[in-house]
Design a protein around this motif. Structure first.
Motif, PDB file in Angstrom:
ATOM      1  N   ARG A 204       0.824  -1.211   0.000  1.00  0.00           N
ATOM      2  CA  ARG A 204       0.000   0.000   0.000  1.00  0.00           C
ATOM      3  C   ARG A 204       0.857   1.258   0.000  1.00  0.00           C
ATOM      4  NH1 ARG A 204      -4.867  -1.215   4.416  1.00  0.00           N
ATOM      5  NH2 ARG A 204      -5.928  -2.865   3.202  1.00  0.00           N
ATOM      6  N   GLU A 205       2.004   1.179   0.635  1.00  0.00           N
ATOM      7  CA  GLU A 205       2.878   2.339   0.744  1.00  0.00           C
ATOM      8  C   GLU A 205       3.877   2.449  -0.410  1.00  0.00           C
ATOM      9  OE1 GLU A 205       2.498   4.603   3.044  1.00  0.00           O
ATOM     10  OE2 GLU A 205       0.916   3.517   4.110  1.00  0.00           O
ATOM     11  N   THR A 206       4.235   1.327  -1.020  1.00  0.00           N
ATOM     12  CA  THR A 206       5.359   1.335  -1.965  1.00  0.00           C
ATOM     13  C   THR A 206       4.973   1.034  -3.406  1.00  0.00           C
ATOM     14  OG1 THR A 206       5.833  -1.017  -1.518  1.00  0.00           O
ATOM     15  CG2 THR A 206       6.916   0.611  -0.111  1.00  0.00           C
ATOM     16  N   HIS A 207       3.717   0.676  -3.691  1.00  0.00           N
ATOM     17  CA  HIS A 207       3.384   0.270  -5.058  1.00  0.00           C
ATOM     18  C   HIS A 207       3.491   1.439  -6.023  1.00  0.00           C
ATOM     19  CE1 HIS A 207      -0.553   1.988  -3.913  1.00  0.00           C
ATOM     20  NE2 HIS A 207      -0.704   2.192  -5.218  1.00  0.00           N
ATOM     21  N   ASP A 208       3.860   1.114  -7.246  1.00  0.00           N
ATOM     22  CA  ASP A 208       3.983   2.099  -8.323  1.00  0.00           C
ATOM     23  C   ASP A 208       2.719   2.006  -9.186  1.00  0.00           C
ATOM     24  OD1 ASP A 208       4.651   3.754 -10.378  1.00  0.00           O
ATOM     25  OD2 ASP A 208       6.298   2.548 -11.149  1.00  0.00           O
ATOM     26  N   PRO A 209       1.929   3.080  -9.314  1.00  0.00           N
ATOM     27  CA  PRO A 209       0.697   3.020 -10.101  1.00  0.00           C
ATOM     28  C   PRO A 209       0.918   2.558 -11.542  1.00  0.00           C
ATOM     29  CG  PRO A 209       0.753   5.025  -8.785  1.00  0.00           C
ATOM     30  CD  PRO A 209       2.102   4.386  -8.650  1.00  0.00           C
ATOM     31  N   VAL A 210       2.054   2.924 -12.129  1.00  0.00           N
ATOM     32  CA  VAL A 210       2.333   2.491 -13.496  1.00  0.00           C
ATOM     33  C   VAL A 210       2.524   0.976 -13.557  1.00  0.00           C
ATOM     34  CG1 VAL A 210       3.944   2.689 -15.430  1.00  0.00           C
ATOM     35  CG2 VAL A 210       3.350   4.714 -14.075  1.00  0.00           C
ATOM     36  N   ALA A 211       3.275   0.435 -12.599  1.00  0.00           N
ATOM     37  CA  ALA A 211       3.484  -1.014 -12.559  1.00  0.00           C
ATOM     38  C   ALA A 211       2.184  -1.746 -12.266  1.00  0.00           C
ATOM     39  CB  ALA A 211       4.537  -1.357 -11.497  1.00  0.00           C
ATOM     40  N   VAL A 212       1.327  -1.167 -11.438  1.00  0.00           N
ATOM     41  CA  VAL A 212       0.034  -1.790 -11.133  1.00  0.00           C
ATOM     42  C   VAL A 212      -0.830  -1.853 -12.382  1.00  0.00           C
ATOM     43  CG1 VAL A 212      -2.102  -1.515  -9.826  1.00  0.00           C
ATOM     44  CG2 VAL A 212       0.091  -1.152  -8.701  1.00  0.00           C
ATOM     45  N   GLU A 213      -0.883  -0.769 -13.122  1.00  0.00           N
ATOM     46  CA  GLU A 213      -1.708  -0.753 -14.337  1.00  0.00           C
ATOM     47  C   GLU A 213      -1.142  -1.698 -15.393  1.00  0.00           C
ATOM     48  OE1 GLU A 213      -4.837  -0.088 -16.649  1.00  0.00           O
ATOM     49  OE2 GLU A 213      -4.566   0.609 -14.565  1.00  0.00           O
ATOM     50  N   GLU A 214       0.169  -1.784 -15.474  1.00  0.00           N
ATOM     51  CA  GLU A 214       0.798  -2.719 -16.423  1.00  0.00           C
ATOM     52  C   GLU A 214       0.433  -4.156 -16.079  1.00  0.00           C
ATOM     53  OE1 GLU A 214       5.177  -3.753 -16.269  1.00  0.00           O
ATOM     54  OE2 GLU A 214       5.148  -2.512 -18.073  1.00  0.00           O
ATOM     55  N   LEU A 215       0.480  -4.501 -14.794  1.00  0.00           N
ATOM     56  CA  LEU A 215       0.113  -5.853 -14.377  1.00  0.00           C
ATOM     57  C   LEU A 215      -1.376  -6.101 -14.574  1.00  0.00           C
ATOM     58  CD1 LEU A 215       0.789  -8.544 -13.017  1.00  0.00           C
ATOM     59  CD2 LEU A 215       0.458  -7.428 -10.807  1.00  0.00           C
ATOM     60  N   ARG A 216      -2.183  -5.076 -14.362  1.00  0.00           N
ATOM     61  CA  ARG A 216      -3.623  -5.221 -14.548  1.00  0.00           C
ATOM     62  C   ARG A 216      -3.958  -5.585 -16.002  1.00  0.00           C
ATOM     63  NH1 ARG A 216      -5.261  -0.674 -12.110  1.00  0.00           N
ATOM     64  NH2 ARG A 216      -5.892  -1.665 -10.151  1.00  0.00           N
ATOM     65  N   GLN A 217      -3.234  -4.978 -16.934  1.00  0.00           N
ATOM     66  CA  GLN A 217      -3.445  -5.298 -18.345  1.00  0.00           C
ATOM     67  C   GLN A 217      -3.018  -6.734 -18.661  1.00  0.00           C
ATOM     68  OE1 GLN A 217      -5.097  -3.355 -20.399  1.00  0.00           O
ATOM     69  NE2 GLN A 217      -5.286  -1.776 -18.796  1.00  0.00           N
ATOM     70  N   ILE A 218      -1.985  -7.198 -17.978  1.00  0.00           N
ATOM     71  CA  ILE A 218      -1.510  -8.567 -18.218  1.00  0.00           C
ATOM     72  C   ILE A 218      -2.525  -9.590 -17.743  1.00  0.00           C
ATOM     73  CG2 ILE A 218       0.237 -10.264 -17.538  1.00  0.00           C
ATOM     74  CD1 ILE A 218       2.273  -8.004 -17.484  1.00  0.00           C
ATOM     75  N   ILE A 219      -3.040  -9.411 -16.542  1.00  0.00           N
ATOM     76  CA  ILE A 219      -3.957 -10.425 -16.000  1.00  0.00           C
ATOM     77  C   ILE A 219      -5.303 -10.400 -16.710  1.00  0.00           C
ATOM     78  CG2 ILE A 219      -2.830 -10.374 -13.754  1.00  0.00           C
ATOM     79  CD1 ILE A 219      -5.144  -8.748 -12.696  1.00  0.00           C
ATOM     80  N   ARG A 220      -5.637  -9.281 -17.338  1.00  0.00           N
ATOM     81  CA  ARG A 220      -6.889  -9.236 -18.102  1.00  0.00           C
ATOM     82  C   ARG A 220      -6.823 -10.112 -19.337  1.00  0.00           C
ATOM     83  NH1 ARG A 220      -8.216  -2.712 -17.776  1.00  0.00           N
ATOM     84  NH2 ARG A 220      -9.077  -2.741 -15.646  1.00  0.00           N
TER      85      ARG A 220
END
Length: 273
Positions: A204-220
């Motif tokens: 929650r404190e260290t995540h990178d929004p860009v990396a989160v969105e990139e991973l979100r596209q992968i799992i979709r």
């Protein structure tokens, strides 16, 4: 402030100077003035600091706590964690594990420790007092008082909680302080849960929004199950990807198939988006 350690004193001084400089920049930007003594690029660009409130440090506070446990005790583990500016004290490792678990619950607005303090009548007819270990307020306003004990004391604790609820979860006949009570034991705050919750809180404190969105596209684009380690392979920044995985687990977009500790060999699947 008296510091016994020279390095600690130096770090504290540097931090205090940095905060004062930031406040001076913000005030100067509001007043349209250049702060005295500020030189270099910081003095030339005061407009970057639009709001002084973002630099204001608010120390953690005890919240609704009715008592402050001793910091040291020979037989138990004492300490605290901080949730949204409120100090959550724990007097054992079990309470620490439960505290971390509560902090990962969804729809939680507030968490307090050592509250509420209530009265009840025991089996012998005597009036007793009990202070709950944690107090959770949810977004919908529901209030939950939580007692933390080892499972071997489950029977007597449930009996006490039943008496407390019969008395209205109040102190000396006053207003109702919680809507319900709950007992949590080592079956709730186990070692595996503590590991998972620690990773979630860190993400929650260290995540990178860009990396989160990139991973979100992968799992979709994936179907079925996928191992945690597979999501880490081939990425440029493994640490950022790992934090992104834990953040999506926190959001419920990735779900573990098991109930134990989550590691690189754990199977994950898409959850609710």
């Amino acid at each position: 402030m008296n510091f016994k350690n020279r390095i600690a004193r130096k770090l504290y001084t540097r931090r205090a100077l940095a905060v004062s400089d930031a406040l001076a920049l913000a005030v100067g930007a509001r007043m349209g003035q250049r702060p005295n003594g500020m030189q270099g690029s910081a003095a030339r660009k005061p407009a970057n600091c639009e709001n002084a409130d973002i630099f204001r440090y608010t120390p953690p506070h005890p919240g609704l706590a009715t008592r402050r446990p001793a910091l040291k005790q020979a037989k138990t583990s004492r300490g605290h964690s901080i949730y949204r500016g409120v100090v959550l004290w724990h007097e054992s490792l079990l309470e620490l594990r439960v505290s971390y678990l509560l902090q990962t619950w969804r729809d939680v607005r507030e968490i307090h420790s050592q509250y509420p303090r209530v009265t009840f009548v025991d089996a012998e007819g005597k009036t007793r007092t009990h202070t709950f270990d944690f107090y959770v307020v949810f977004e919908d306003g529901r209030r939950l008082a939580i007692a933390v004990k080892m499972n071997r004391k489950r029977a007597e604790m449930l009996e006490m909680l039943a008496r407390i609820e019969a008395e209205g979860i109040c102190h000396n006949g006053g207003r109702r302080l919680a809507d319900e009570t709950r007992l949590m034991t080592e079956k709730d705050g186990n070692v595996a849960s503590f590991h998972n919750c620690s990773e979630i809180l860190a993400a929650r404190e260290t995540h990178d929004p860009v990396a989160v969105e990139e991973l979100r596209q992968i799992i979709r684009c994936t179907t079925g199950r996928i191992r945690f380690a597979t999501l880490l392979s081939g990425c440029r920044d493994v640490a950022a990807r790992r934090a992104a995985v834990w953040h999506l687990i926190d959001l419920g977009e990735l779900v573990s198939k098991g109930t134990g500790r989550i590691d690189e060999l754990t199977w994950l699947s898409r959850g609710m988006e």
